[in-house]
Design a protein around this motif. Structure first.
Motif, PDB file in Angstrom:
ATOM      1  N   GLY A 162      21.606  32.442  61.363  1.00 18.27           N
ATOM      2  CA  GLY A 162      21.463  33.842  61.003  1.00 18.27           C
ATOM      3  C   GLY A 162      20.949  34.693  62.148  1.00 18.27           C
ATOM      4  O   GLY A 162      20.238  34.215  63.025  1.00 18.27           O
ATOM      5  N   LEU A 163      21.350  35.932  62.152  1.00 20.38           N
ATOM      6  CA  LEU A 163      20.972  36.928  63.151  1.00 20.38           C
ATOM      7  C   LEU A 163      21.475  36.604  64.559  1.00 20.38           C
ATOM      8  O   LEU A 163      20.926  37.079  65.541  1.00 20.38           O
ATOM      9  N   THR A 164      22.527  35.807  64.660  1.00 26.58           N
ATOM     10  CA  THR A 164      23.160  35.558  65.956  1.00 26.58           C
ATOM     11  C   THR A 164      23.905  36.820  66.364  1.00 26.58           C
ATOM     12  O   THR A 164      24.676  37.373  65.591  1.00 26.58           O
ATOM     13  N   ARG A 165      23.675  37.276  67.578  1.00 30.17           N
ATOM     14  CA  ARG A 165      24.359  38.443  68.132  1.00 30.17           C
ATOM     15  C   ARG A 165      24.950  38.047  69.475  1.00 30.17           C
ATOM     16  O   ARG A 165      24.217  37.689  70.395  1.00 30.17           O
ATOM     17  N   ASP A 220      32.278  39.701  62.297  1.00 28.27           N
ATOM     18  CA  ASP A 220      31.031  39.585  61.539  1.00 28.27           C
ATOM     19  C   ASP A 220      31.168  38.422  60.570  1.00 28.27           C
ATOM     20  O   ASP A 220      32.210  38.245  59.932  1.00 28.27           O
ATOM     21  N   ASP A 262      28.526  36.527  57.696  1.00 25.62           N
ATOM     22  CA  ASP A 262      27.214  36.498  57.050  1.00 25.62           C
ATOM     23  C   ASP A 262      26.251  37.427  57.788  1.00 25.62           C
ATOM     24  O   ASP A 262      26.461  38.622  57.827  1.00 25.62           O
ATOM     25  N   SER A 263      25.222  36.908  58.425  1.00 19.05           N
ATOM     26  CA  SER A 263      24.248  37.770  59.106  1.00 19.05           C
ATOM     27  C   SER A 263      24.418  37.735  60.623  1.00 19.05           C
ATOM     28  O   SER A 263      23.515  38.119  61.354  1.00 19.05           O
ATOM     29  N   SER A 264      25.584  37.298  61.103  1.00 24.97           N
ATOM     30  CA  SER A 264      25.828  37.208  62.544  1.00 24.97           C
ATOM     31  C   SER A 264      26.968  38.130  62.937  1.00 24.97           C
ATOM     32  O   SER A 264      27.794  38.513  62.112  1.00 24.97           O
ATOM     33  N   SER A 265      26.998  38.486  64.229  1.00 28.48           N
ATOM     34  CA  SER A 265      28.084  39.346  64.713  1.00 28.48           C
ATOM     35  C   SER A 265      28.405  39.004  66.158  1.00 28.48           C
ATOM     36  O   SER A 265      27.580  38.466  66.888  1.00 28.48           O
TER      37      SER A 265
END
Length: 171
Positions: free
Chosen positions: A79-82, A32, A34-37
């Motif tokens: 951001g929001l990379t999954r 993980d 920031d805003s990615s996982s």
């Protein structure tokens, strides 16, 4: 080395994990930033070899390597990379310019490409913690037969060293 497709530069979590019952487990790395996982699936042997490689890399560097580690956040994945994929190839390294350590993971389906699917940057403390955890996860499976070094299933084990005349069980 080609630039990776995505990078995690501000790592908040890096864990090794096994899913399932011993003997039927699958292994993964959870990262993980920031805003990615990312969820990176791999074989037990690859996780074990990665952990050993980390220990060897750290042992061959000075104690202060990675002490003042820093990487610019401008390379961070959007951001929001999954991500979720099975690893086809791994690379481990240390960047002497910034003191950071890195793991490059290549998607199994894209393993022939030059660029890594993801590059995960971490400091020495994060890397050492991950290595220790990965070794614990790999060792937490089925017990090993003292005679033939093969795993013992919960139902027992017909050891070839005793020609199948005794069934060795978990005590």
């Amino acid at each position: 080395m080609a630039e990776p497709k995505l990078e995690f530069t501000n790592l908040s979590r890096l864990n090794a994990e096994a899913v399932g019952e011993p003997g039927q487990r699958t292994f993964r790395i959870l990262a993980d930033s920031d805003s990615s996982s990312a969820v990176l699936w791999l074989e037990k042997e690859h996780l074990y070899e990665l952990a050993l490689g980390i220990q060897q890399l750290i042992a061959n560097l000075p104690e202060n390597a990675g002490a003042d580690a820093y990487i610019s956040n401008d390379r961070e994945a959007p951001g929001l990379t999954r991500l979720e994929f099975k690893i086809g190839k791994l690379a481990l390294g240390h960047d002497g310019n910034n003191g950071m350590f890195l793991i490059d993971a290549y998607d199994f389906d894209d393993a022939n490409e030059e660029a890594a699917t993801i590059r995960i940057w971490m400091d020495r403390e994060q890397l050492e913690g991950f290595s220790d955890e990965a070794l614990r996860v790999c060792a937490s499976g089925r017990p090993i037969c003292p005679l033939c070094d093969r795993p013992i299933d919960p139902s027992g084990h017909a050891c070839p060293r005793v020609n199948g005349h005794a069934k060795i069980g978990i005590e």
